[in-house]
Design a protein around this motif. Sequence first.
Motif, PDB file in Angstrom:
ATOM      1  N   TRP A 142       2.486   5.559   3.169  1.00  0.00           N
ATOM      2  CA  TRP A 142       1.559   4.951   2.227  1.00  0.00           C
ATOM      3  C   TRP A 142       0.606   6.053   1.773  1.00  0.00           C
ATOM      4  O   TRP A 142       0.423   7.049   2.480  1.00  0.00           O
ATOM      5  CB  TRP A 142       0.738   3.872   2.920  1.00  0.00           C
ATOM      6  CG  TRP A 142       1.506   2.656   3.308  1.00  0.00           C
ATOM      7  CD1 TRP A 142       2.168   2.452   4.488  1.00  0.00           C
ATOM      8  CD2 TRP A 142       1.695   1.473   2.527  1.00  0.00           C
ATOM      9  NE1 TRP A 142       2.756   1.222   4.483  1.00  0.00           N
ATOM     10  CE2 TRP A 142       2.489   0.589   3.295  1.00  0.00           C
ATOM     11  CE3 TRP A 142       1.278   1.070   1.261  1.00  0.00           C
ATOM     12  CZ2 TRP A 142       2.864  -0.669   2.829  1.00  0.00           C
ATOM     13  CZ3 TRP A 142       1.641  -0.188   0.802  1.00  0.00           C
ATOM     14  CH2 TRP A 142       2.437  -1.045   1.583  1.00  0.00           C
ATOM     15  N   GLN A 145      -5.408   6.489   3.503  1.00  0.00           N
ATOM     16  CA  GLN A 145      -6.191   5.279   3.748  1.00  0.00           C
ATOM     17  C   GLN A 145      -7.682   5.495   3.522  1.00  0.00           C
ATOM     18  O   GLN A 145      -8.241   6.528   3.887  1.00  0.00           O
ATOM     19  CB  GLN A 145      -5.963   4.824   5.195  1.00  0.00           C
ATOM     20  CG  GLN A 145      -4.497   4.616   5.524  1.00  0.00           C
ATOM     21  CD  GLN A 145      -3.874   3.467   4.752  1.00  0.00           C
ATOM     22  OE1 GLN A 145      -4.278   2.322   4.932  1.00  0.00           O
ATOM     23  NE2 GLN A 145      -2.914   3.754   3.873  1.00  0.00           N
ATOM     24  N   ARG A 165     -11.117  -6.081   7.375  1.00  0.00           N
ATOM     25  CA  ARG A 165      -9.687  -6.315   7.502  1.00  0.00           C
ATOM     26  C   ARG A 165      -8.992  -5.038   8.007  1.00  0.00           C
ATOM     27  O   ARG A 165      -9.228  -3.942   7.513  1.00  0.00           O
ATOM     28  CB  ARG A 165      -9.124  -6.710   6.138  1.00  0.00           C
ATOM     29  CG  ARG A 165      -7.640  -6.955   6.105  1.00  0.00           C
ATOM     30  CD  ARG A 165      -6.866  -5.735   5.659  1.00  0.00           C
ATOM     31  NE  ARG A 165      -5.442  -5.902   5.902  1.00  0.00           N
ATOM     32  CZ  ARG A 165      -4.521  -5.027   5.540  1.00  0.00           C
ATOM     33  NH1 ARG A 165      -4.849  -3.922   4.914  1.00  0.00           N
ATOM     34  NH2 ARG A 165      -3.259  -5.243   5.826  1.00  0.00           N
ATOM     35  N   VAL A 187      -0.786  -8.008   4.467  1.00  0.00           N
ATOM     36  CA  VAL A 187      -1.047  -7.796   3.040  1.00  0.00           C
ATOM     37  C   VAL A 187      -0.947  -9.084   2.201  1.00  0.00           C
ATOM     38  O   VAL A 187      -1.860  -9.371   1.423  1.00  0.00           O
ATOM     39  CB  VAL A 187      -0.142  -6.678   2.467  1.00  0.00           C
ATOM     40  CG1 VAL A 187      -0.284  -6.598   0.955  1.00  0.00           C
ATOM     41  CG2 VAL A 187      -0.492  -5.340   3.104  1.00  0.00           C
ATOM     42  N   THR A 204      -7.374   0.254   3.779  1.00  0.00           N
ATOM     43  CA  THR A 204      -6.011   0.336   3.265  1.00  0.00           C
ATOM     44  C   THR A 204      -5.940   1.448   2.217  1.00  0.00           C
ATOM     45  O   THR A 204      -6.877   2.230   2.067  1.00  0.00           O
ATOM     46  CB  THR A 204      -5.510  -1.028   2.716  1.00  0.00           C
ATOM     47  OG1 THR A 204      -4.115  -0.936   2.460  1.00  0.00           O
ATOM     48  CG2 THR A 204      -6.224  -1.459   1.453  1.00  0.00           C
ATOM     49  N   SER A 205      -4.822   1.512   1.503  1.00  0.00           N
ATOM     50  CA  SER A 205      -4.620   2.569   0.505  1.00  0.00           C
ATOM     51  C   SER A 205      -5.021   2.100  -0.889  1.00  0.00           C
ATOM     52  O   SER A 205      -5.183   0.895  -1.121  1.00  0.00           O
ATOM     53  CB  SER A 205      -3.135   2.930   0.482  1.00  0.00           C
ATOM     54  OG  SER A 205      -2.381   1.776   0.188  1.00  0.00           O
ATOM     55  N   THR A 208      -2.291  -0.582  -1.910  1.00  0.00           N
ATOM     56  CA  THR A 208      -2.465  -1.976  -1.497  1.00  0.00           C
ATOM     57  C   THR A 208      -3.723  -2.577  -2.128  1.00  0.00           C
ATOM     58  O   THR A 208      -3.750  -3.761  -2.457  1.00  0.00           O
ATOM     59  CB  THR A 208      -2.475  -2.086   0.040  1.00  0.00           C
ATOM     60  OG1 THR A 208      -1.188  -1.674   0.519  1.00  0.00           O
ATOM     61  CG2 THR A 208      -2.754  -3.498   0.522  1.00  0.00           C
TER      62      THR A 208
HETATM   63  N1  PCA Z   1      -0.980  -0.781   3.032  1.00  0.00           N
HETATM   64  C1  PCA Z   1      -0.557  -1.532   4.180  1.00  0.00           C
HETATM   65  C2  PCA Z   1      -0.406  -0.524   5.259  1.00  0.00           C
HETATM   66  C3  PCA Z   1      -1.193   0.640   4.827  1.00  0.00           C
HETATM   67  C4  PCA Z   1      -1.389   0.430   3.371  1.00  0.00           C
HETATM   68  O1  PCA Z   1      -1.816   1.258   2.597  1.00  0.00           O
HETATM   69  C5  PCA Z   1      -1.616  -2.511   4.600  1.00  0.00           C
HETATM   70  O2  PCA Z   1      -2.716  -2.425   4.100  1.00  0.00           O
HETATM   71  O3  PCA Z   1      -1.348  -3.310   5.489  1.00  0.00           O
END
Ligand code: PCA
Length: 324
Positions: A142, A145, A165, A187, A204-205, A208
Amino acid sequence: MRNRIKLLTALVFSLAMSVAQAATNWDMPTPYGDSNFHTVNIQQFANDVKKATNGELNITVHSGGSLIKHAEIKNSVRRGLVPIGELIMSRLANEDPLFEVDSVPYLATNYDQAWDLWQASRDILSEHLQRQGLKLLFAVPWPPQGIYTQFPIKTGDELKGVKMRAYNKSSERLAKLLGAQPTQVEVPDIPTAFGTGRVDAMITSPSTGANTRAWDYLSNFNHAQLWLPKNMVIVNLRTFEGLPEKQQQAIEDQAAIAEKRGWEASKQETQAKIDIMREHGITISEPSDAFAKRLKDIGDTMTQEWLDRAGPDGQALIKAYRTR
Ligand code: PCA
């Protein structure tokens, strides 16, 4: 005579039909949605395998945890409930800390480092899975983060008590060390979790964040580039070995191609999704000096904790990574 020819034609026809029907159909669960770049990549993988096997191996991707929930995907493949599946590697941290080496803060924070780390860890992780009757086909990271909030982060103190989260042990631990209250949310459940007030921040990234429309409930993205966690595609070893050699080869070939394509897509994804978020009004920033220092200290703590958990295998892995 005519009748015999007719009969023969019918026989040949039905034989051809049964050969056609002998095509193998595989269901492939993934926790992530259709529009996510990982899902696009594995869908392409499925199409390519089908083509390479002349339609004999047909993989159907089931996205968004619709067929099997994330927590069950690994064991479902292991037990042969489904032959193949995708999940995030660090989910297996409880089995072996080596699976979360890609989620240790600041150990590998860009694509080159992430690649080196993957090369240094691939064999040992593959062996671990093989002992459980699983074959690791490929892994794709991914984007880096970061932290999403409803306010700008100045020193990090603002995060105290915030319901954050998380999605794996590392993100949970990081949230805790920041004084936040972590909650694991998959997600597909993110929008509801924000909508109902279960969480009000997330790790998260950009990928996402954009896929879950972060701008509907958040205002800031701190591009902290903590780590690049990977998804992996695993297949049941016995099922795999039961395939004709040619099909096994087709899968391996397409897996190698999918891995390369996935890493490229991930790189593109980072900036593209940051741009989309900015267009939707999310303020993008890098950590301030104070917050960067805070994160670094937490990173040091978590690195030490990981080393303690991972023991000699972990030390060896880090050494192999550092010498690359
Ligand atoms: N998306 C997924 C895993 C890491 C990411 O960037 C998530 O948020 O669960």
